[in-house]
Enzyme design. Sequence first.
Site, PDB file in Angstrom:
ATOM      1  N   LYS A 247       0.859  -1.188   0.000  1.00 13.66           N
ATOM      2  CA  LYS A 247       0.000   0.000   0.000  1.00 13.66           C
ATOM      3  C   LYS A 247       0.891   1.232   0.000  1.00 13.66           C
ATOM      4  O   LYS A 247       1.658   1.445   0.930  1.00 13.66           O
ATOM      5  CB  LYS A 247      -0.898   0.001   1.234  1.00 13.66           C
ATOM      6  N   ARG A 252      -3.469   9.007  -5.393  1.00 11.89           N
ATOM      7  CA  ARG A 252      -4.141   8.128  -6.335  1.00 11.89           C
ATOM      8  C   ARG A 252      -4.192   8.794  -7.698  1.00 11.89           C
ATOM      9  O   ARG A 252      -4.451  10.000  -7.794  1.00 11.89           O
ATOM     10  CB  ARG A 252      -5.567   7.875  -5.823  1.00 11.89           C
ATOM     11  N   PHE A 335      -1.776  -0.481 -10.299  1.00 11.50           N
ATOM     12  CA  PHE A 335      -2.326  -1.723  -9.760  1.00 11.50           C
ATOM     13  C   PHE A 335      -3.590  -2.188 -10.469  1.00 11.50           C
ATOM     14  O   PHE A 335      -4.120  -3.238 -10.144  1.00 11.50           O
ATOM     15  CB  PHE A 335      -2.553  -1.650  -8.249  1.00 11.50           C
ATOM     16  N   LYS A 418      -8.111  -3.041   3.369  1.00 11.00           N
ATOM     17  CA  LYS A 418      -6.822  -2.466   3.759  1.00 11.00           C
ATOM     18  C   LYS A 418      -6.443  -2.906   5.169  1.00 11.00           C
ATOM     19  O   LYS A 418      -7.310  -3.078   6.027  1.00 11.00           O
ATOM     20  CB  LYS A 418      -6.861  -0.951   3.653  1.00 11.00           C
TER      21      LYS A 418
HETATM   22  P1  ATP Z   1     -10.067   6.329   2.723  1.00 12.33           P
HETATM   23  O1  ATP Z   1      -9.870   5.138   1.821  1.00 12.33           O
HETATM   24  O2  ATP Z   1     -10.643   5.928   4.049  1.00 12.33           O
HETATM   25  O3  ATP Z   1     -10.828   7.415   2.075  1.00 12.33           O
HETATM   26  P2  ATP Z   1      -7.344   7.256   2.498  1.00 12.33           P
HETATM   27  O4  ATP Z   1      -7.446   8.154   1.356  1.00 12.33           O
HETATM   28  O5  ATP Z   1      -6.420   7.645   3.616  1.00 12.33           O
HETATM   29  O6  ATP Z   1      -8.722   6.946   3.181  1.00 12.33           O
HETATM   30  P3  ATP Z   1      -6.665   4.654   2.669  1.00 12.33           P
HETATM   31  O7  ATP Z   1      -7.894   4.191   3.293  1.00 12.33           O
HETATM   32  O8  ATP Z   1      -5.480   4.817   3.550  1.00 12.33           O
HETATM   33  O9  ATP Z   1      -6.906   5.951   1.869  1.00 12.33           O
HETATM   34  O10 ATP Z   1      -6.312   3.636   1.500  1.00 12.33           O
HETATM   35  C1  ATP Z   1      -6.919   3.614   0.275  1.00 12.33           C
HETATM   36  C2  ATP Z   1      -5.990   4.249  -0.737  1.00 12.33           C
HETATM   37  O11 ATP Z   1      -4.766   3.558  -0.799  1.00 12.33           O
HETATM   38  C3  ATP Z   1      -6.473   4.144  -2.163  1.00 12.33           C
HETATM   39  O12 ATP Z   1      -7.412   5.117  -2.463  1.00 12.33           O
HETATM   40  C4  ATP Z   1      -5.198   4.334  -2.967  1.00 12.33           C
HETATM   41  O13 ATP Z   1      -4.993   5.699  -3.214  1.00 12.33           O
HETATM   42  C5  ATP Z   1      -4.122   3.863  -2.031  1.00 12.33           C
HETATM   43  N1  ATP Z   1      -3.384   2.670  -2.475  1.00 12.33           N
HETATM   44  C6  ATP Z   1      -2.054   2.514  -2.303  1.00 12.33           C
HETATM   45  N2  ATP Z   1      -1.632   1.354  -2.768  1.00 12.33           N
HETATM   46  C7  ATP Z   1      -2.699   0.717  -3.288  1.00 12.33           C
HETATM   47  C8  ATP Z   1      -2.886  -0.550  -3.924  1.00 12.33           C
HETATM   48  N3  ATP Z   1      -1.868  -1.392  -4.112  1.00 12.33           N
HETATM   49  N4  ATP Z   1      -4.145  -0.884  -4.317  1.00 12.33           N
HETATM   50  C9  ATP Z   1      -5.185  -0.029  -4.121  1.00 12.33           C
HETATM   51  N5  ATP Z   1      -5.061   1.182  -3.523  1.00 12.33           N
HETATM   52  C10 ATP Z   1      -3.838   1.561  -3.105  1.00 12.33           C
END
Ligand code: ATP
Length: 569
Positions: A247, A252, A335, A418
């Site tokens: 991750k 994004r 990804f 996640k």
């Molecule tokens: P939320 O999803 O709760 O809105 P956030 O923006 O902090 O919060 P996280 O929940 O931490 O995001 O994690 C989701 C995000 O992780 C995805 O939107 C993407 O941007 C990111 N991400 C990083 N690596 C990957 C991966 N391998 N596959 C999918 N998403 C990934």
Amino acid sequence: MESFRKIAELYSEIEDITSHKKIVETLASFLRDLEPEDVRVAAYLALGTAGPKFEDIDLGIGEKLGVKAISATYEIPEEIVEEKYSTLGDLGDVAAGLCRRRRSSLDMKDVFEQMVKIRDASGKGSQNEKVLFLSRLLGRSTPDEAKYIIRIALGQLRLGFGEQFLIEALAIAFTGDRKNARRIDDTYNICTDIGQLAQSLAEHGVSSLGRFSIKPGRPVQMMLAKRIDNFEELEEKFPGEMAAEEKYDGERVQIHVDGDRIRAFSRRLKDISDQFPDVIEEVHKTVKVQKMVLDGEIVAFANERIQPFQDLMQRRRKHDIEEYIEKVPVAVFFFDLIYLDGRSLLKKPYYERRALLEKSLEKSDSIRFSRRIVSSDLNKIEDFFNKCVEKGLEGIIVKSLDEGSIYQPGKRGWLWVKWKKEYVKGVRETFDLVIVGSYYGKGKRKVSFGALLCAALNKNENRYETFTKVGTGFNDDDFEEINELLDKHFVDKVPANVLIEKDMQPDRYIEPSVVIEVLGSQITASPGHTAGKNKGDKGLALRFPRFLRIRYDKGPAEATTVEEIRGMR
Ligand code: ATP
């Protein structure tokens, strides 16, 4: 052709309504009476914008230019306009107060088209151009119209409702049932152009919803991941094999390739191509197909290492881009692939999309694919997670490999889960464990070890049973010291007083002698470990262990016992 007066009346009516239901109904009855082409424009204008949200809808008119336009239109000095502004607090009201025109000649499309012109004016002399276009509109409007034109131009329509209200209104107006708002919303995740969606509903009603698919150049809402509270839930969510991906904590990005036209969109669907010309160029070089839509994460990246999120934030700029391309180099970890040469891949399973992704793009220094493992063994997933954390990543995203693992635009479902380091909590006890094996590591750790297999003492059986594999928490000095301590204790086969599962066999066996203190987070039943295991059932395992220190003061006989561990569960 619908007059702009009508929408100005709508704005004014809605301004006085507070009830959600009433606003939606008012909007619906307004939309229902329009020609489909006007519905498109009305949808944008109802939201106070000059186009779909993925186009730059900021007209670039600030208060200063607003004052200039008003002053030019009504031939009043700027100081007086400013004076009135400070009394009234709203430039729209100022314009309305100065306007003497009784009859309007504006229709909705005129206004919309002029707004687009204002938006698109750029470069040298563009400020004057913007003022001129705005002033031309004001010159043709009545007081009420002038008020709203100024408010829209400044991005301050503030009618107290957003997209969701409009979607409900579309459902009522063109499908006759408010309940269809959900279906419209689902389609809106795919066709993110509200005007286009609204027009199509006006033309074909509910049946138009099935017609929308991905189109390069029009971003789709991004799929999101759900969180779990307990690592073991992964087994329930993904009964067979699952894919665990690194991750990345960056931004994004959805990249649309349409021949030579390549654009990047952010999670909020803003066009961020201008911020990342280096990425666009690299995609251009590495792409092997004509058209595609990629999903990934941009990170700051230097010397083969992912840099902190704060570094990436420096790339959020409109100026000095060239300088910052050098200062903050980036890489993209892709990804997913959701569109390929005329075909939407949204309904294809993840493993197929991933395979196509890897075929459609060449890897390079700054174009990469997310690293991942595929396994059904939670211990392996945990190892992978621990390694991610050790590398400084936030955690992992675990993805379903099912037939049904489609891409769900805008949805946060159980197909992606996640697991972040901050979720790791639980017992937080420390254990004194005996090192019984080591696994080779990568890079710097090649010379020493990547992880240590550690055991607890089973007093009844008089042997050491494995309880966890520790790969995090070591600094350079720890590696050196532990290596030195272990040096004399490497053996060729499993010592007789050590019990290790087949799947857990280390690269090197170590006779029990060195004890380390380990902080752990969850004691779980696991087929991979032997601690406290009776015939046929699972052993106990410590998840998310972290090395704390070497216990020079303890010998293996003083290690934490299996009985003690049982007592902590
Ligand atoms: P939320 O999803 O709760 O809105 P956030 O923006 O902090 O919060 P996280 O929940 O931490 O995001 O994690 C989701 C995000 O992780 C995805 O939107 C993407 O941007 C990111 N991400 C990083 N690596 C990957 C991966 N391998 N596959 C999918 N998403 C990934």
